[in-house]
Design an enzyme around this catalytic site. Structure first.
Site, PDB file in Angstrom:
ATOM      1  N   LEU A 173       0.920  -1.044  -0.292  1.00  0.00           N
ATOM      2  CA  LEU A 173      -0.130   0.278   0.132  1.00  0.00           C
ATOM      3  C   LEU A 173       1.013   1.320   0.056  1.00  0.00           C
ATOM      4  O   LEU A 173       1.954   1.118   0.257  1.00  0.00           O
ATOM      5  CB  LEU A 173      -1.000   0.003   1.019  1.00  0.00           C
ATOM      6  CG  LEU A 173      -2.019  -0.818   1.541  1.00  0.00           C
ATOM      7  CD1 LEU A 173      -2.603  -0.845   2.782  1.00  0.00           C
ATOM      8  CD2 LEU A 173      -2.854  -0.397   0.207  1.00  0.00           C
ATOM      9  N   ASP A 174       0.433   2.325  -0.425  1.00  0.00           N
ATOM     10  CA  ASP A 174       1.299   3.737  -0.543  1.00  0.00           C
ATOM     11  C   ASP A 174       1.681   4.299   1.012  1.00  0.00           C
ATOM     12  O   ASP A 174       0.812   4.032   1.721  1.00  0.00           O
ATOM     13  CB  ASP A 174       1.440   4.566  -1.531  1.00  0.00           C
ATOM     14  CG  ASP A 174       0.797   4.187  -3.287  1.00  0.00           C
ATOM     15  OD1 ASP A 174       1.496   3.404  -3.806  1.00  0.00           O
ATOM     16  OD2 ASP A 174      -0.219   5.343  -3.597  1.00  0.00           O
TER      17      ASP A 174
END
Length: 300
Positions: free
Chosen positions: A90-91
């Site tokens: 995930l960013d």
């Protein structure tokens, strides 16, 4: 020193969001992640990923998820526990459902499920503006390009296969960009208010920054707090409508402190056995996300 002025207090709180987890001891960070465990069994551990925490290390990054996986495993199991394994990414600015595997075999199995698109991913985002139509599918390939400006930098952007001819407005095929990746995002509006929308998003593919690019450049509705994809040629704070600033109790000059409002709300994947083969993993949005929904009067 806590500022007396409510605006300054709010700005300070927003500015601290992504810094706080970089300033703690790795043991404290592992404890935070342990408190954020939403599900676990013999194969996996599922955490609600906090805001501003990168998955991998890099220049200037003191704390990241990868570094504390061995500590987290010991906290969950025992002193001789095998370190946990990453299954997907995930960013840094994205919050929500993140799966960790207890063994390399389980991690490989889950990575394969992601790769073969057997994982249903549902995100929530607050966007600027209302997508038109209110429900649909964005299917435009994405490619990484260098932006030539006073500050040269790289961004993901759209690489469509078709465009409208300027002479007669007819659809014409463009020469395909060989390095572009096909990208498909399903979306629907859950609520609209204060020049913003609450969206439910389902990325069918998994291209870097796909949701952010499809919303900003495909639908013209960038995610609230997405300062990278709100402009093309510059890196500057997002420009917010007057009503949005008023409801958020912010000034435009302080808009740069507004965090990215993108949350991995639910993952559904075929992992269990027998009747319970499909498991649904859900994470509630973080407090800042819920607070923004309340301030903007976005009610489902």
């Amino acid at each position: 020193q806590i500022p007396k002025d409510p605006l300054q207090r709010r700005v300070r709180k927003l500015a601290m969001l992504s810094k706080q987890l970089q300033q703690v001891h790795p043991n404290v960070l592992a404890k935070v992640l342990r408190q954020g465990v939403v599900y676990q069994n013999d194969e996996i551990v599922v955490i609600n990923k906090p805001y501003g925490l990168p998955v991998h290390g890099g220049p200037g990054i003191k704390n990241c998820i990868t570094d504390v996986l061995p500590i987290l495993a010991k906290m969950l199991e025992n002193v001789r526990a095998e370190p946990l394994h990453l299954c997907h990414r995930l960013d840094k600015e994205t919050t929500g459902v993140m799966i960790l595997a207890r063994s390399k075999e389980a991690a490989d199995e889950i990575r394969l499920l992601f790769k073969t698109r057997q994982v249903e991913k549902i995100y929530w985002a607050i966007s600027l503006g209302d997508p038109d139509p209110a429900e649909g599918l964005v299917e435009i390939p994405i490619v990484e390009k260098e932006v030539q400006s006073h500050q040269p930098h790289y961004k993901m952007t759209l690489a469509p296969n078709y465009c409208l001819a300027p002479e007669d407005g007819k659809v014409v095929k463009i020469r395909k960009n060989r390095s572009a990746e096909s990208a498909v995002t399903r979306y629907r509006v859950l609520a609209s208010s204060s020049a913003c929308s609450l969206l439910e998003l389902q990325p069918i593919t998994g291209v870097k920054h796909q949701i952010r690019v499809h919303l900003a450049y495909g639908l013209g509705c960038p995610i609230l707090g997405d300062h990278k994809y709100s402009h093309w040629s510059k890196l500057a704070p997002q420009k917010l409508p007057e009503i949005t600033l008023k409801r958020l109790k912010l000034e435009q000059t302080k808009a740069r402190h507004l965090p990215l409002h993108l949350h991995a709300h639910r993952l559904s994947l075929p992992l269990g056995t027998g009747k319970d083969k499909q498991i649904d993993l859900v994470c509630k949005p973080p407090d800042f996300f819920k607070s923004t929904m309340m301030k903007l009067k976005l009610e489902i």
